[in-house]
Design a protein around this motif. Structure first.
Motif, PDB file in Angstrom:
ATOM      1  N   MET A   1       0.902  -1.237   0.134  1.00 47.80           N
ATOM      2  CA  MET A   1      -0.030   0.016   0.084  1.00 47.80           C
ATOM      3  C   MET A   1       0.901   1.292  -0.057  1.00 47.80           C
ATOM      4  SD  MET A   1      -3.123  -1.318   2.635  1.00 47.80           S
ATOM      5  CE  MET A   1      -3.912   0.210   2.497  1.00 47.80           C
ATOM      6  N   LYS A   2       1.278   1.654  -1.193  1.00 49.43           N
ATOM      7  CA  LYS A   2       2.144   2.912  -1.490  1.00 49.43           C
ATOM      8  C   LYS A   2       1.503   3.944  -2.113  1.00 49.43           C
ATOM      9  CE  LYS A   2       6.670   4.127  -3.271  1.00 49.43           C
ATOM     10  NZ  LYS A   2       6.435   5.295  -3.907  1.00 49.43           N
ATOM     11  N   ILE A   3       1.486   5.089  -1.651  1.00 47.28           N
ATOM     12  CA  ILE A   3       0.985   6.220  -2.027  1.00 47.28           C
ATOM     13  C   ILE A   3       2.033   6.907  -2.857  1.00 47.28           C
ATOM     14  CG2 ILE A   3      -0.359   8.578  -1.702  1.00 47.28           C
ATOM     15  CD1 ILE A   3      -1.520   7.093   0.846  1.00 47.28           C
ATOM     16  N   ASP A   4       1.732   7.349  -4.213  1.00 48.20           N
ATOM     17  CA  ASP A   4       2.642   8.191  -5.008  1.00 48.20           C
ATOM     18  C   ASP A   4       1.917   9.747  -5.078  1.00 48.20           C
ATOM     19  OD1 ASP A   4       4.121   5.933  -5.792  1.00 48.20           O
ATOM     20  OD2 ASP A   4       2.749   5.483  -7.619  1.00 48.20           O
ATOM     21  N   GLY A   5       0.758   9.924  -5.040  1.00 51.69           N
ATOM     22  CA  GLY A   5       0.189  11.290  -4.732  1.00 51.69           C
ATOM     23  C   GLY A   5      -1.244  11.754  -4.847  1.00 51.69           C
ATOM     24  N   PHE A   6      -1.631  12.703  -5.177  1.00 48.71           N
ATOM     25  CA  PHE A   6      -2.955  13.126  -5.117  1.00 48.71           C
ATOM     26  C   PHE A   6      -3.334  13.865  -6.499  1.00 48.71           C
ATOM     27  CE2 PHE A   6      -1.450  12.536  -0.868  1.00 48.71           C
ATOM     28  CZ  PHE A   6      -2.418  11.687  -0.104  1.00 48.71           C
ATOM     29  N   ARG A   7      -4.510  13.641  -7.005  1.00 47.64           N
ATOM     30  CA  ARG A   7      -4.893  14.423  -7.953  1.00 47.64           C
ATOM     31  C   ARG A   7      -6.214  15.291  -7.269  1.00 47.64           C
ATOM     32  NH1 ARG A   7      -4.902   9.590 -11.046  1.00 47.64           N
ATOM     33  NH2 ARG A   7      -3.411   9.540 -12.529  1.00 47.64           N
ATOM     34  N   TRP A   8      -6.167  16.477  -7.974  1.00 46.40           N
ATOM     35  CA  TRP A   8      -7.090  17.455  -7.066  1.00 46.40           C
ATOM     36  C   TRP A   8      -8.050  18.020  -8.078  1.00 46.40           C
ATOM     37  CZ3 TRP A   8      -6.215  16.168  -2.350  1.00 46.40           C
ATOM     38  CH2 TRP A   8      -6.830  16.738  -1.194  1.00 46.40           C
ATOM     39  N   GLY A   9      -9.275  18.070  -8.062  1.00 48.24           N
ATOM     40  CA  GLY A   9     -10.281  18.682  -9.007  1.00 48.24           C
ATOM     41  C   GLY A   9     -10.195  17.884 -10.207  1.00 48.24           C
TER      42      GLY A   9
END
Length: 474
Positions: A69-77
């Motif tokens: 469970m590795k997070i690469d980033g976030f998209r917003w909107g």
């Protein structure tokens, strides 16, 4: 309720949870009570022998999920790219390393937390918190909105501190001696600038209806099986010590005694000795050795039950004799684990998005109200490099999937993809400059287009000259 009433109430809720939380942490750390199923006589005889004995599978039942469970980033909107400022907040708070601790504690204890606040420079701070120290109270009738949250902790000198958050105020207190007994001092109040409780619960496997104090640990259904495995393996070790070799029997012989009346061994066996007895009543016999395979079969069965309940592939626990070891076979065996990881990503991703919204709220950024956010997770499926690249090429050629999406599917992070695009642009500009330089280096023709240079004779224009000659002769 008053601040002191909130503190007393939430501290009681925190204490009520602790026995179950501590129990599952002990099993995860392989520090559980040994021989939980053994009888008292067995513990009295062999307890010291097995004080440090563990055959614990609880750690792998959790780690096999959280390590993927590795997070690469976030998209917003509506932006297709990863949000750069969200990534800066993520990196500044060291969450690329500490996020795994949040997932791990949530699966072991049933719940973990994220605290979002501002530092001295009014920049957002996101701090992972343990369910051993933090408890929340949800608004009646809501599973998301919080009325209050409390954190109780000790400092390095043993002092006890409490912080209570409500939507309007933040209260702090310490435990001191008041009239001969240790009590919490009167809380010191400060205004809560965020207007909400800045704690985000990360709930493991949430349910529509469950006692709010009953947390769901992934270890809860497998703890009894783990106890049985430890006990059976301990029995096998005892059997290997006392019953794993044949027991000889010699009957019909009078046992000699020494001068003190103590029995003396009637024979002294050795590899170079032959035993002969004149008494015709002497008989020989033996008990067969214990078959330790019976213990192995029972442990194998219990481990397979544990693997089935935890949805962990059997080959994570032991080698599977006679089974296929092809890539497709392993993918099939890991399908249950993959669905389990996807489900955990779904719920915990919502928690991370809520924490990032609070971080933007600290910055007074309008993205704090943006609900169309997305957590970008790294691919958790294990496939060979050749299979993955072949599938991506087919997606591009057959369906026209854009290259950026293919990069994401290949497992590259948003930062790597941004570097790829910059590299492509630099390579394109370099090729243009090379083509321009090659064109300038080539010799250019002199004069107007089509003109002949020097005294070169002009060649007659090609045509149907034979027909023209016949016409002129006529």
């Amino acid at each position: 309720m008053s601040p002191l009433e909130w503190i007393v109430f939430l501290e009681g809720q925190l204490a009520k949870r602790q026995p179950e939380i501590e129990k599952h942490h002990r099993y995860y750390d392989a520090d559980e009570q040994v021989l939980a199923f053994a009888q008292r006589k067995f513990r009295e005889e062999f307890g010291q022998l097995f004080t440090g004995w563990r055959d614990n599978f609880c750690g792998i039942a959790v780690d096999s999920v959280t390590e993927r469970m590795k997070i690469d980033g976030f998209r917003w909107g509506k932006e297709p790219d990863a949000d750069e400022q969200a990534q800066e907040i993520w990196q500044k708070n060291n969450l690329d390393a500490e996020a795994s601790q949040v997932h791990n504690d949530a699966m072991v204890a049933g719940e973990s937390f994220l605290l979002v606040w501002a530092d001295e420079d009014d920049q957002p701070i996101i701090t992972p918190e343990s369910s051993r120290e933090v408890v929340v109270h949800r608004t009646p009738g809501s599973r998301r909105k919080l009325d209050a949250a409390l954190k109780r902790y000790r400092d390095d000198w043993g002092g006890q501190h409490i912080t209570l958050w409500t939507p309007d105020q933040v209260y702090t207190s310490t435990r001191g001696v008041v009239r001969g007994s240790r009590k919490w001092t009167d809380p010191v109040a400060e205004e809560n600038p965020l207007g909400v409780v800045p704690i985000v619960p990360m709930v493991n496997k949430p349910r529509l209806h469950r006692d709010r104090n009953a947390l769901w640990s992934d270890l809860k259904p497998i703890v009894p099986i783990q106890d049985a495995i430890t006990k059976i393996v301990a029995d096998a070790i005892v059997a290997s010590e006392f019953a794993a070799y044949p027991q000889r029997i010699l009957s019909g012989i009078e046992l000699p005694e020494d001068e003190n009346g103590n029995t003396i061994a009637p024979i002294q066996a050795a590899i170079d000795r032959m035993l002969l007895f004149e008494d015709e009543n002497v008989k020989w016999g033996q008990f067969s050795a214990a078959d330790l395979q019976n213990y192995c079969h029972l442990v194998d069965m219990l481990v397979m039950h544990l693997a089935s309940i935890a949805r962990i592939p059997p080959h994570y626990f032991m080698s599977q004799k006679g089974s296929s070891n092809s890539g497709e076979s392993y993918q099939t065996k890991e399908s249950g684990l993959g669905f389990k990881i996807t489900e955990r990503k779904l719920h915990m991703g919502e928690g991370w998005e809520s924490a990032m919204r609070l971080a933007f709220k600290v910055l007074e950024d309008p993205r704090a109200e943006e609900m169309s956010a997305e957590t970008i997770w790294a691919d958790h499926e294990y496939t060979s490099e050749g299979q993955r690249i072949d599938a991506l090429v087919k997606l591009n050629q057959g369906l026209g999937v854009p290259q950026r999406q293919l990069w994401e599917d290949a497992g590259y992070s948003p930062q790597q993809i941004a570097r790829f695009e910059d590299m492509q642009e630099e390579e394109f500009q370099r090729k243009l400059e090379q083509q321009k330089a090659m064109a300038e280096a080539m010799p250019q023709p002199v004069g107007p287009p089509g003109a002949q240079s020097g005294n070169q004779a002009t060649k007659p224009q090609r045509g149907n000259s034979g027909n023209d000659n016949r016409k002129n002769a006529a």
